[in-house]
Design a protein around this motif. Structure first.
Motif, PDB file in Angstrom:
ATOM      1  N   LEU A  87       0.865  -1.187   0.000  1.00  0.00           N
ATOM      2  CA  LEU A  87       0.000   0.000   0.000  1.00  0.00           C
ATOM      3  C   LEU A  87       0.895   1.229   0.000  1.00  0.00           C
ATOM      4  CD1 LEU A  87      -2.571  -1.056   2.747  1.00  0.00           C
ATOM      5  CD2 LEU A  87      -2.878  -1.202   0.275  1.00  0.00           C
ATOM      6  N   GLU A  88       0.407   2.334  -0.590  1.00  0.00           N
ATOM      7  CA  GLU A  88       1.226   3.543  -0.675  1.00  0.00           C
ATOM      8  C   GLU A  88       0.441   4.747  -0.138  1.00  0.00           C
ATOM      9  OE1 GLU A  88       3.962   6.003  -3.924  1.00  0.00           O
ATOM     10  OE2 GLU A  88       2.830   4.224  -4.532  1.00  0.00           O
ATOM     11  N   PHE A  89       1.129   5.515   0.741  1.00  0.00           N
ATOM     12  CA  PHE A  89       0.577   6.760   1.280  1.00  0.00           C
ATOM     13  C   PHE A  89       1.425   7.930   0.773  1.00  0.00           C
ATOM     14  CE2 PHE A  89      -0.667   3.482   4.258  1.00  0.00           C
ATOM     15  CZ  PHE A  89      -1.960   3.824   4.630  1.00  0.00           C
ATOM     16  N   ARG A  90       0.822   9.158   0.827  1.00  0.00           N
ATOM     17  CA  ARG A  90       1.591  10.373   0.531  1.00  0.00           C
ATOM     18  C   ARG A  90       1.436  11.326   1.711  1.00  0.00           C
ATOM     19  NH1 ARG A  90       1.593  13.386  -5.161  1.00  0.00           N
ATOM     20  NH2 ARG A  90       3.068  11.671  -5.488  1.00  0.00           N
ATOM     21  N   ALA A  91       2.606  11.756   2.257  1.00  0.00           N
ATOM     22  CA  ALA A  91       2.619  12.750   3.341  1.00  0.00           C
ATOM     23  C   ALA A  91       2.938  14.117   2.737  1.00  0.00           C
ATOM     24  CB  ALA A  91       3.648  12.369   4.394  1.00  0.00           C
ATOM     25  N   THR A  92       2.072  15.103   3.003  1.00  0.00           N
ATOM     26  CA  THR A  92       2.241  16.452   2.448  1.00  0.00           C
ATOM     27  C   THR A  92       2.495  17.433   3.588  1.00  0.00           C
ATOM     28  OG1 THR A  92       0.770  15.925   0.602  1.00  0.00           O
ATOM     29  CG2 THR A  92       1.182  18.264   1.052  1.00  0.00           C
TER      30      THR A  92
ATOM     31  N   ILE B 142       8.712  -0.014   3.545  1.00  0.00           N
ATOM     32  CA  ILE B 142       9.821  -0.474   2.719  1.00  0.00           C
ATOM     33  C   ILE B 142      10.403   0.620   1.843  1.00  0.00           C
ATOM     34  CG2 ILE B 142       8.954  -2.849   2.696  1.00  0.00           C
ATOM     35  CD1 ILE B 142       7.937  -2.335  -0.146  1.00  0.00           C
ATOM     36  N   SER B 143       9.728   1.779   1.761  1.00  0.00           N
ATOM     37  CA  SER B 143      10.262   2.843   0.901  1.00  0.00           C
ATOM     38  C   SER B 143       9.721   4.196   1.342  1.00  0.00           C
ATOM     39  CB  SER B 143       9.879   2.580  -0.558  1.00  0.00           C
ATOM     40  OG  SER B 143      10.252   3.667  -1.382  1.00  0.00           O
ATOM     41  N   VAL B 144      10.629   5.205   1.410  1.00  0.00           N
ATOM     42  CA  VAL B 144      10.252   6.603   1.661  1.00  0.00           C
ATOM     43  C   VAL B 144      11.044   7.459   0.683  1.00  0.00           C
ATOM     44  CG1 VAL B 144      10.212   8.512   3.296  1.00  0.00           C
ATOM     45  CG2 VAL B 144       9.794   6.179   4.102  1.00  0.00           C
TER      46      VAL B 144
ATOM     47  N   VAL C 188       5.757   3.708   1.038  1.00  0.00           N
ATOM     48  CA  VAL C 188       5.218   2.401   0.646  1.00  0.00           C
ATOM     49  C   VAL C 188       5.358   1.441   1.825  1.00  0.00           C
ATOM     50  CG1 VAL C 188       5.399   0.456  -0.957  1.00  0.00           C
ATOM     51  CG2 VAL C 188       5.825   2.794  -1.764  1.00  0.00           C
ATOM     52  N   ILE C 189       4.240   0.762   2.151  1.00  0.00           N
ATOM     53  CA  ILE C 189       4.291  -0.246   3.213  1.00  0.00           C
ATOM     54  C   ILE C 189       3.979  -1.610   2.606  1.00  0.00           C
ATOM     55  CG2 ILE C 189       3.530   1.490   4.886  1.00  0.00           C
ATOM     56  CD1 ILE C 189       0.864  -0.063   5.060  1.00  0.00           C
TER      57      ILE C 189
END
Length: 759
Positions: free
Chosen positions: A24-29, A53-55, A68-69
């Protein structure tokens, strides 16, 4: 000052169940550019076992970051998954001010409904194995067990395990190797002085679960290893072995020994070893092998090693301070096992070929078509092969094999070409291109050895062989020469009953007779023309200066009397004589250099002896029949040459021919080989037989089934009529009337030829 504005999903907002594999993918603004954004700055909510697993910044925009988690078994998950700031938040803005971890806008989550089969299977432990140290018995103060599960698990800590054993040691550490493998450390307490077993079990209140939340049941794994702690153990040096170079003799100026201890040790360095043997070389390197604490490579170099001649040994120094992991000292002593040394030779003296001698055959004159020479050097040599030798002689044979007896002695085989028909001398020399050297590289010079034997090969029939007739009834082998056998062949016979030819050795006056062999002469006039019986005496039974007499024993069936006649011997050539027994039976006797076939029949054909052969043989049977009855011949295995069969392996009790139950015991060990034949015709059979045994023969009279028909055996038992007689080399005749009948022994005549089975 920057602050977190919102966390949103990076999928189609109209499809909140979107997943990509298990990710799953999030976006932090943020309200302005920030830095130092890592996975530690966020926590995943709503699901166990998920990881970031990714920033990375979004489109090179430092005010937005995509995170990304990964969630195990995501397609089966039902629930809400979100992302929030963590307690480890350390994000800063462009002015190095801490960004405010406060959501001022949306914080979207994933509302998921499982689309697959949920994981309801409980995890299990597949093994608890010894990890460090690797030995089952140890005096180590710290023990590490490796626990392996059948899937990834969570909630694993020291409280989930208990120690199995009477030690007061405790579980002092749990390290995750990967999601399904954990190392559990046991130490402390009385472990430094304890003696006994130490194992690891699950605690009654353990709360280990898989990623889906299924709890681990208590139970023992299939592999459940323990340590036997013995603090009375003393570590020891177990071996010192050559490593580089591998050869014992060398001129290398760098030597590497491999040293092995009985357990893991510490404090190992160059000062713990000394070099013995007279060289001034020293230990210049110590390296643990593959991170092992019990095996070390020790390098010896320098000093006078480049010019030294003599032994180089490695030993523990008197003041060495090596100990095991419990600080117990390794005693100064020689290895308990292998203790190898190097012999360093920097000499430039070349090796010498001392001799080339005949090996096989051992005689100087031969007709063999394979010759083996033995070459001996004054020291160990190498690079020895077929290209290092040449043949001295006009034969077209070649050197076909070189076999090392040791590094100084080599066997060289000469065969092939025209050797089977060649007449002349055959020797071997060093080839012009030979590259033999001693073990340190000094080249062998081209020279003739002090002892240089050769063979005289003679394939002329009977060459140098001679038979002499004395007083008309005595035969002497005056010269054996290269002869291999004395063959007897029936040249004529019109006898009306079976005759037995007996062969005797005597002294020069025909006295002190000893029977050497015998065979029966059947009624040859009624047998097929293909039947050509004969008998041979092998090279082991004949020699120059041996005297022979021959006689025939004939039973007159009308008067039931026995008549014995001695053969009159007439010379035909230097190697051939004629034997005339005066009753129309004549034999030709020839001294020949052909190797005779080995006679496998024992006790007048009572047994076939295969005990001298190994593996399997292919046997060709030829059946000659002159009988009214349709008989069948078969074979059975006996444990002894006299026909006895072991009937109880525990007590080794046997049953003998003629005893009650012998028929059943014999037929229980019969081979799957049966011979028959048409009257007045020749029939052939092929069979594969396992060697290493004695065989007896049975005859089914006018039938096929030995268990139902009338049967007699080659081993008849005491007082019974002998129904089978030897009729020559590997041939025998059968009388099919119980009790004797006409005693012609030609109702069936069997000849067989044995050869090694092909793969």
């Amino acid at each position: 000052m920057a602050s977190l504005e919102r966390i949103t999903r990076r999928d189609n907002i109209n499809d909140p169940t979107f997943t990509a594999d298990n990710q799953l993918e999030f976006r932090a603004t943020f309200t302005s550019d920030v830095s130092n954004v890592t996975a530690d700055d966020f926590d995943i909510t709503g699901v166990a076992g998920a990881t970031i697993i990714s920033v990375k910044s979004a489109n090179q925009n430092d005010a937005q970051y995509d995170i990304v988690i990964e969630v195990p078994n995501l397609p089966a998950f039902t629930g809400t998954i979100g992302l929030t700031p963590s307690n480890a938040w350390d994000i800063i803005d462009a002015g190095d001010n801490s960004a405010v971890p406060t959501n001022v806008g949306r914080n979207l989550t994933y509302e998921l409904v499982g689309t697959g089969n949920p994981d309801t299977t409980a995890p299990s432990i597949t093994s608890i194995a010894r990890q460090t140290p690797g030995n089952a018995t140890t005096d180590a103060d710290t023990l590490t067990f490796r626990v392996t599960f059948d899937e990834d698990v969570q909630n694993v800590d020291a409280n989930d395990f208990v120690i199995n054993g009477n030690t007061t040691a405790t579980i002092s550490g749990v390290t995750q190797v990967n999601g399904s493998v954990y190392d559990i450390v046991v130490s402390g307490g009385n472990l430094a002085t304890f003696n006994g077993a130490v194992g690891l079990d699950l605690a009654a209140g353990q709360n280990i679960a898989d990623i889906a939340g299924n709890t681990l049941p208590n139970g023992e794994p299939a592999i459940d290893e323990v340590y036997t702690v013995d603090n009375s153990l003393v570590p020891s040096l177990t071996s010192i072995e050559r490593l580089t170079p591998a050869t014992a003799t060398t001129n290398s100026d760098t030597l590497v020994f491999q040293v092995t201890f009985s357990e893991d040790v510490q404090g190992v360095d160059a000062t713990d070893f000394v070099v013995n043997g007279g060289s001034t070389a020293s230990v210049t390197g110590v390296v643990a092998v593959n991170n092992s604490s019990s095996i070390y490579n020790i390098t010896v170099s320098g000093g006078d090693l480049a010019s030294f001649n003599g032994p180089v040994r490695l030993a523990l120094a008197a003041n060495q301070n090596i100990t095991n992991l419990s600080n117990v000292a390794v005693p100064v002593a020689a290895p308990t096992g292998t203790n190898e040394i190097y012999t360093v030779s920097n000499e430039t003296v070349p090796p010498t070929l001392l001799s080339i001698e005949r090996l096989t055959p051992g005689t100087a004159i031969t007709s063999d078509n394979t010759l083996v020479f033995q070459a001996t050097f004054d020291e160990g040599v190498r690079n020895v092969d077929v290209t290092d030798f040449s043949i001295n002689g006009n034969t077209t044979a070649s050197i076909t094999n070189v076999t090392a007896v040791n590094d100084r002695v080599y066997n060289i085989t000469v065969s092939g070409g025209n050797l089977a028909s060649f007449n002349g001398s055959v020797g071997i020399d060093l080839a012009d291109t030979q590259n033999i050297t001693d073990l340190v590289g000094n080249a062998l010079p081209d020279s003739e050895p002090a002892k240089d034997e050769s063979y005289t090969v003679s394939n002329t029939q009977g060459a140098s062989s001679k038979l002499t007739v004395i007083a008309g009834n005595l035969l002497e082998i005056t010269e054996l020469g290269i002869a291999q056998s004395l063959n007897l062949t029936i040249s004529s016979s019109v006898n009306v009953s079976v005759e037995t030819i007996r062969i005797f050795t005597t002294d020069a006056k025909g006295k002190n007779r000893k029977q050497l062999g015998s065979f029966s002469v059947l009624e040859g006039s009624v047998l097929p023309v293909e039947y050509t019986p004969g008998f041979s005496l092998t090279k082991s039974e004949i020699a120059t200066g041996t005297f022979f007499q021959f006689e025939v024993e004939e039973i007159d069936l009308k008067t039931n009397t026995t008549v014995i006649r001695t053969a009159t011997i007439t010379s035909v050539s230097a190697t051939e004589v004629s034997l005339d027994f005066g009753n129309n039976t004549k034999l030709t006797t020839t001294l020949t250099n052909e190797v005779s076939v080995t006679n496998l029949l024992l006790n007048d054909a009572a047994a076939i002896d295969l005990t001298g052969l190994t593996g399997q043989s292919e046997v060709s049977f030829t059946v000659y029949r002159e009988a009214r009855l349709d008989n069948t011949i078969g074979f059975y295995v006996t444990d002894f040459a006299d026909g006895r069969i072991i009937i109880d392996e525990l007590t080794r009790a046997t049953i003998s021919p003629g005893e009650e139950g012998y028929k059943e015991a014999a037929l229980a060990k019969q081979l799957n080989v049966q011979l028959t034949g048409e009257n007045d015709k020749v029939t052939t059979f092929e069979a594969t037989i396992t060697n290493g045994v004695f065989l007896g023969t049975y005859v089914v009279i006018d039938g096929v089934d030995p268990s139902a028909g009338e049967v007699f055996f080659s081993h008849q038992g005491s007082g019974s009529f002998d129904q089978i007689r030897q009729a020559g080399i590997n041939s025998f005749g059968v009388e099919d009337i119980i009790g004797g009948g006409d005693q012609d022994f030609n109702d069936m005549v069997i000849a067989f030829e044995v050869r090694a089975a092909t793969a």
